[in-house]
Scaffold this motif. Structure first.
Motif, PDB file in Angstrom:
ATOM      1  N   LYS A   1       0.824  -1.205   0.000  1.00 48.37           N
ATOM      2  CA  LYS A   1       0.000   0.000   0.000  1.00 48.37           C
ATOM      3  C   LYS A   1       0.863   1.262   0.000  1.00 48.37           C
ATOM      4  O   LYS A   1       0.639   2.182  -0.783  1.00 48.37           O
ATOM      5  N   GLU A   2       1.886   1.298   0.861  1.00 47.16           N
ATOM      6  CA  GLU A   2       2.723   2.493   0.997  1.00 47.16           C
ATOM      7  C   GLU A   2       3.447   2.844  -0.292  1.00 47.16           C
ATOM      8  O   GLU A   2       3.566   4.013  -0.655  1.00 47.16           O
ATOM      9  N   PHE A   3       3.928   1.843  -1.002  1.00 45.90           N
ATOM     10  CA  PHE A   3       4.699   2.096  -2.218  1.00 45.90           C
ATOM     11  C   PHE A   3       3.875   1.888  -3.494  1.00 45.90           C
ATOM     12  O   PHE A   3       4.423   1.852  -4.589  1.00 45.90           O
ATOM     13  N   THR A   4       2.581   1.751  -3.349  1.00 45.97           N
ATOM     14  CA  THR A   4       1.669   1.580  -4.465  1.00 45.97           C
ATOM     15  C   THR A   4       2.140   0.477  -5.414  1.00 45.97           C
ATOM     16  O   THR A   4       2.262   0.664  -6.618  1.00 45.97           O
ATOM     17  N   VAL A   5       2.422  -0.666  -4.823  1.00 49.71           N
ATOM     18  CA  VAL A   5       2.814  -1.830  -5.612  1.00 49.71           C
ATOM     19  C   VAL A   5       1.532  -2.483  -6.096  1.00 49.71           C
ATOM     20  O   VAL A   5       0.689  -2.871  -5.302  1.00 49.71           O
ATOM     21  N   ASN A   6       1.380  -2.624  -7.403  1.00 44.92           N
ATOM     22  CA  ASN A   6       0.139  -3.209  -7.893  1.00 44.92           C
ATOM     23  C   ASN A   6       0.346  -4.297  -8.939  1.00 44.92           C
ATOM     24  O   ASN A   6      -0.600  -4.834  -9.459  1.00 44.92           O
ATOM     25  N   LYS A   7       1.588  -4.619  -9.247  1.00 39.45           N
ATOM     26  CA  LYS A   7       1.832  -5.661 -10.252  1.00 39.45           C
ATOM     27  C   LYS A   7       2.146  -7.011  -9.631  1.00 39.45           C
ATOM     28  O   LYS A   7       2.148  -8.023 -10.320  1.00 39.45           O
TER      29      LYS A   7
END
Length: 78
Positions: free
Chosen positions: A6-12
């Motif tokens: 969530k903090e680093f906007t990891v979405n892959k």
């Protein structure tokens, strides 16, 4: 681990995939403290019996000890 996603906007990738990557790849990037080998060699020259106690778990930590090349200095490990 989900907080990192969530903090680093990891979405892959999922947090589980990140954790697995950490477990399998960290050993390739760990580094020792300066002068670690020299210190261990000096202790062994003084005929000390050395053991190791770490804050890591199981094979993960043992892999790091082996990669750092310090396993041969210890007579006992936990």
């Amino acid at each position: 681990m989900p907080a990192i996603v969530k903090e680093f906007t990891v979405n892959k990738v999922t947090w589980q995939e990140l954790l697995q990557d950490y477990i399998t790849e960290f050993k390739h990037y760990c580094v020792s403290f300066p002068n670690l080998i020299e210190m261990l060699e000096e202790l062994k020259r003084n005929n000390l019996i050395l053991g190791i106690n770490t804050n890591g778990k199981g094979q993960f930590q043992m892999d790091n000890v082996i990669v750092l090349g310090i396993d041969k200095y210890f007579d006992a490990s936990e």
